[in-house]
Write an enzyme that holds these catalytic residues in place. Structure first.
Site, PDB file in Angstrom:
ATOM      1  N   LYS A 120       1.593   4.854   5.122  1.00  0.00           N
ATOM      2  CA  LYS A 120       0.715   5.760   5.870  1.00  0.00           C
ATOM      3  C   LYS A 120       1.403   6.250   7.140  1.00  0.00           C
ATOM      4  O   LYS A 120       1.395   7.451   7.446  1.00  0.00           O
ATOM      5  CB  LYS A 120      -0.599   5.065   6.223  1.00  0.00           C
ATOM      6  CG  LYS A 120      -1.600   5.986   6.934  1.00  0.00           C
ATOM      7  CD  LYS A 120      -2.825   5.219   7.404  1.00  0.00           C
ATOM      8  CE  LYS A 120      -2.510   4.367   8.608  1.00  0.00           C
ATOM      9  NZ  LYS A 120      -3.720   3.736   9.208  1.00  0.00           N
ATOM     10  N   ASP A 138      -5.757   7.345   5.520  1.00  0.00           N
ATOM     11  CA  ASP A 138      -6.351   6.286   6.336  1.00  0.00           C
ATOM     12  C   ASP A 138      -7.786   6.067   5.850  1.00  0.00           C
ATOM     13  O   ASP A 138      -8.186   6.578   4.807  1.00  0.00           O
ATOM     14  CB  ASP A 138      -6.301   6.649   7.815  1.00  0.00           C
ATOM     15  CG  ASP A 138      -7.219   7.823   8.159  1.00  0.00           C
ATOM     16  OD1 ASP A 138      -7.721   8.503   7.231  1.00  0.00           O
ATOM     17  OD2 ASP A 138      -7.437   8.070   9.351  1.00  0.00           O
TER      18      ASP A 138
END
Length: 218
Positions: A120, A138
């Site tokens: 991420k 997220d």
């Protein structure tokens, strides 16, 4: 969600916010990388408060290493997991100096090899710093992807792959920001604000949340 609906979904977000940006404050790719690492399980607002003074003094990995782990902790004590994050930031700074001449690599695999940097974080840096068409999933984007039907998936990676496959041009570069901001401010976790959502007719979520009613004046 059908292809035509996906295109319309993004078109509406783009119309509302043609040039979305990250809410993390930074002055260069290195500061961005540090800010994203610090933002894990923390709010962007909290990270910005902690890094404003830090980034006045530290703009490079060399300066961060010179500041040291204890010095860094003094700046980021208000951020959750600051001890572990301080250790990782110093370690990744040392790795950047040793392996990349102090520069942030524009390569996801290379970024993921840095201490404290997961997929991420790497995707965010690739997108924001280098304009890559990456999808950093997220909690907000995971929720929006599943709740709306835009990109359903049981894991963040599954949602990321679905977004990568289904998101059309010209929306790919900014898709990550549109979705995270939509999840943060409209499609909220506890109670989505469907009554003011521009995607309400395209969204698979049911039942739609009604507008709050005003209490009668006493």
């Amino acid at each position: 969600m059908k292809k035509a609906d996906i295109f319309e979904f993004y078109r509406r977000l783009a119309e509302l916010n043609p040039h979305p940006e990250t809410e993390l404050e930074s002055g260069n790719a290195y500061q961005l990388l540090v800010a994203v690492v610090l933002s894990a399980q923390a709010t962007d607002v909290g990270v910005n408060k902690a890094t404003r003074r830090l980034f006045e003094a530290v703009r490079t990995p060399q300066q961060m290493v010179a500041l040291g782990e204890e010095g860094l902790k003094q700046h980021i004590r208000t951020i959750g997991l600051f001890n572990t994050k301080a250790k990782n930031v110093i370690a990744l700074s040392e790795a950047l100096i040793a392996d990349h001449d102090g520069e942030v690599p524009a390569d996801r695999d290379a970024l993921e090899k840095l201490p404290g940097v997961g997929r991420k974080t790497a995707n965010v840096v690739m997108n924001v710093a280098f304009g890559a068409e990456t999808f950093a999933v997220d909690t907000h984007i995971f929720r929006v992807g599943n709740r709306t039907g835009l990109a359903p998936g049981k894991t963040p990676l599954a949602v990321e792959k679905k977004l990568d496959k289904e998101t059309p041009q010209p929306f790919r570069v900014h898709a990550h920001h549109w979705l995270i901001l939509h999840g943060r401010y409209v499609c909220k976790a506890r109670k989505p604000e469907c009554w003011r959502c521009v995607e309400v007719d395209l969204c698979a979520y049911k039942p739609k949340t009604p507008a709050p009613t005003r209490r009668a004046a006493a």
